[in-house]
Design a protein around this motif. Structure first.
Motif, PDB file in Angstrom:
ATOM      1  N   MET A 121      21.578  11.466  15.030  1.00  0.00           N
ATOM      2  CA  MET A 121      20.983  12.356  14.501  1.00  0.00           C
ATOM      3  C   MET A 121      19.618  11.408  13.319  1.00  0.00           C
ATOM      4  O   MET A 121      19.984   9.722  13.081  1.00  0.00           O
ATOM      5  CB  MET A 121      21.868  12.510  13.244  1.00  0.00           C
ATOM      6  N   ALA A 122      18.180  11.500  13.271  1.00  0.00           N
ATOM      7  CA  ALA A 122      17.579  10.639  12.694  1.00  0.00           C
ATOM      8  C   ALA A 122      17.789  10.340  11.439  1.00  0.00           C
ATOM      9  O   ALA A 122      18.606  10.938  10.730  1.00  0.00           O
ATOM     10  CB  ALA A 122      16.699  11.344  12.844  1.00  0.00           C
ATOM     11  N   LYS A 123      17.684   8.857  10.926  1.00  0.00           N
ATOM     12  CA  LYS A 123      17.387   8.868   9.207  1.00  0.00           C
ATOM     13  C   LYS A 123      17.149   8.317   8.574  1.00  0.00           C
ATOM     14  O   LYS A 123      15.682   8.540   8.672  1.00  0.00           O
ATOM     15  CB  LYS A 123      18.265   6.685  10.075  1.00  0.00           C
ATOM     16  N   THR A 124      17.351   9.172   7.438  1.00  0.00           N
ATOM     17  CA  THR A 124      16.230   9.447   6.730  1.00  0.00           C
ATOM     18  C   THR A 124      16.529   8.874   5.281  1.00  0.00           C
ATOM     19  O   THR A 124      17.602   8.913   5.099  1.00  0.00           O
ATOM     20  CB  THR A 124      16.100  11.343   6.649  1.00  0.00           C
ATOM     21  N   PHE A 125      15.087   8.858   4.529  1.00  0.00           N
ATOM     22  CA  PHE A 125      15.566   7.518   2.873  1.00  0.00           C
ATOM     23  C   PHE A 125      14.689   8.315   2.508  1.00  0.00           C
ATOM     24  O   PHE A 125      13.694   9.558   2.592  1.00  0.00           O
ATOM     25  CB  PHE A 125      15.031   6.505   3.386  1.00  0.00           C
ATOM     26  N   ASP A 126      14.736   8.479   0.771  1.00  0.00           N
ATOM     27  CA  ASP A 126      13.831   9.187  -0.069  1.00  0.00           C
ATOM     28  C   ASP A 126      13.389   8.219  -0.331  1.00  0.00           C
ATOM     29  O   ASP A 126      12.106   8.428  -0.893  1.00  0.00           O
ATOM     30  CB  ASP A 126      15.001   9.496  -1.162  1.00  0.00           C
ATOM     31  N   ALA A 127      13.036   6.952   0.083  1.00  0.00           N
ATOM     32  CA  ALA A 127      12.434   5.609  -0.365  1.00  0.00           C
ATOM     33  C   ALA A 127      12.391   4.565   0.561  1.00  0.00           C
ATOM     34  O   ALA A 127      13.064   4.810   2.068  1.00  0.00           O
ATOM     35  CB  ALA A 127      12.631   4.850  -1.605  1.00  0.00           C
ATOM     36  N   LEU A 128      10.864   3.887   0.380  1.00  0.00           N
ATOM     37  CA  LEU A 128      11.364   3.000   1.998  1.00  0.00           C
ATOM     38  C   LEU A 128      12.440   1.723   2.427  1.00  0.00           C
ATOM     39  O   LEU A 128      12.104   1.332   1.440  1.00  0.00           O
ATOM     40  CB  LEU A 128      10.077   2.095   1.534  1.00  0.00           C
ATOM     41  N   PRO A 129      13.461   1.603   2.828  1.00  0.00           N
ATOM     42  CA  PRO A 129      14.237   0.733   3.190  1.00  0.00           C
ATOM     43  C   PRO A 129      12.997  -0.624   3.268  1.00  0.00           C
ATOM     44  O   PRO A 129      12.244  -0.911   3.544  1.00  0.00           O
ATOM     45  CB  PRO A 129      14.996   0.790   3.900  1.00  0.00           C
ATOM     46  N   GLU A 130      13.722  -1.829   2.599  1.00  0.00           N
ATOM     47  CA  GLU A 130      13.684  -3.058   2.597  1.00  0.00           C
ATOM     48  C   GLU A 130      12.537  -3.511   4.003  1.00  0.00           C
ATOM     49  O   GLU A 130      11.618  -3.956   3.551  1.00  0.00           O
ATOM     50  CB  GLU A 130      14.695  -4.178   1.859  1.00  0.00           C
ATOM     51  N   THR A 131      13.586  -3.022   5.547  1.00  0.00           N
ATOM     52  CA  THR A 131      12.230  -3.474   6.497  1.00  0.00           C
ATOM     53  C   THR A 131      11.171  -2.864   6.654  1.00  0.00           C
ATOM     54  O   THR A 131      10.783  -3.558   6.871  1.00  0.00           O
ATOM     55  CB  THR A 131      13.475  -3.526   7.582  1.00  0.00           C
ATOM     56  N   LEU A 132      10.753  -1.463   6.026  1.00  0.00           N
ATOM     57  CA  LEU A 132      10.219  -0.622   6.376  1.00  0.00           C
ATOM     58  C   LEU A 132       8.644  -1.224   5.412  1.00  0.00           C
ATOM     59  O   LEU A 132       7.694  -1.443   5.215  1.00  0.00           O
ATOM     60  CB  LEU A 132      10.009   0.876   6.079  1.00  0.00           C
ATOM     61  N   ILE A 133       9.602  -1.858   3.960  1.00  0.00           N
ATOM     62  CA  ILE A 133       8.085  -2.498   3.066  1.00  0.00           C
ATOM     63  C   ILE A 133       7.870  -3.923   3.985  1.00  0.00           C
ATOM     64  O   ILE A 133       6.650  -3.756   3.493  1.00  0.00           O
ATOM     65  CB  ILE A 133       9.148  -2.550   1.600  1.00  0.00           C
TER      66      ILE A 133
END
Length: 150
Positions: free
Chosen positions: A1-13
């Motif tokens: 299942m794809a990972k989804t977030f409602d804001a950018l996690p720290e690693t993506l920031i």
């Protein structure tokens, strides 16, 4: 299942704070998707906004003004991510060149790599114009984006 977030996690920031290639996908007046590659990108510290500096004449601005729904795509953490959001466009800002800032309010972040896929090498690029000018523009744009993300 794809990972989804409602804001950018720290690693993506942290990834977006580096010079990476980001696909900006807008909807044009014919209701078709239109993609642009951008690199002057900066996320907010809380991961809820992404600022993008662009030249003042690009078609993306007109597209966003008619339809604010955008998608950003980029490589990070051995995968490919999509940011869905709503964008707004600044007035023209005159500095060394004329810019506009696109501010994207993040609605959803999703890992969209195909099943079983893993990115083994981050894309790289080089600037083909004068190094001193590139450094000046990069510094100027960074300050501009920081200001817009406050």
């Amino acid at each position: 299942m794809a990972k989804t977030f409602d804001a950018l996690p720290e690693t993506l920031i942290e990834t977006l704070k580096k010079e990476v290639i980001v696909s900006l996908i807008t909807v044009n007046s014919d209701h078709n998707p239109e993609v642009s590659a951008v690199s002057w990108v900066l996320p907010s510290n809380d991961g809820k906004k992404v600022g993008i500096a662009v030249g003042h004449k690009g078609s993306s601005m007109a597209n966003i003004q008619k339809n604010p729904n955008v998608t950003l795509g980029f490589f990070a953490d051995e995968s490919y991510y999509s940011i869905q959001g709503s964008a707004s466009v600044s007035e023209i800002i005159e500095k060394t060149m004329k810019y506009r800032v696109i501010t994207v309010d993040v609605k959803e972040v999703e890992d969209v790599i195909f099943y079983g896929g893993k990115v083994t090498q981050q894309p790289t690029y080089e600037k083909t114009y004068e190094a001193e000018l590139a450094e000046k523009l990069d510094s100027e744009v960074h300050e501009l984006l920081v200001e817009y993300l406050k």
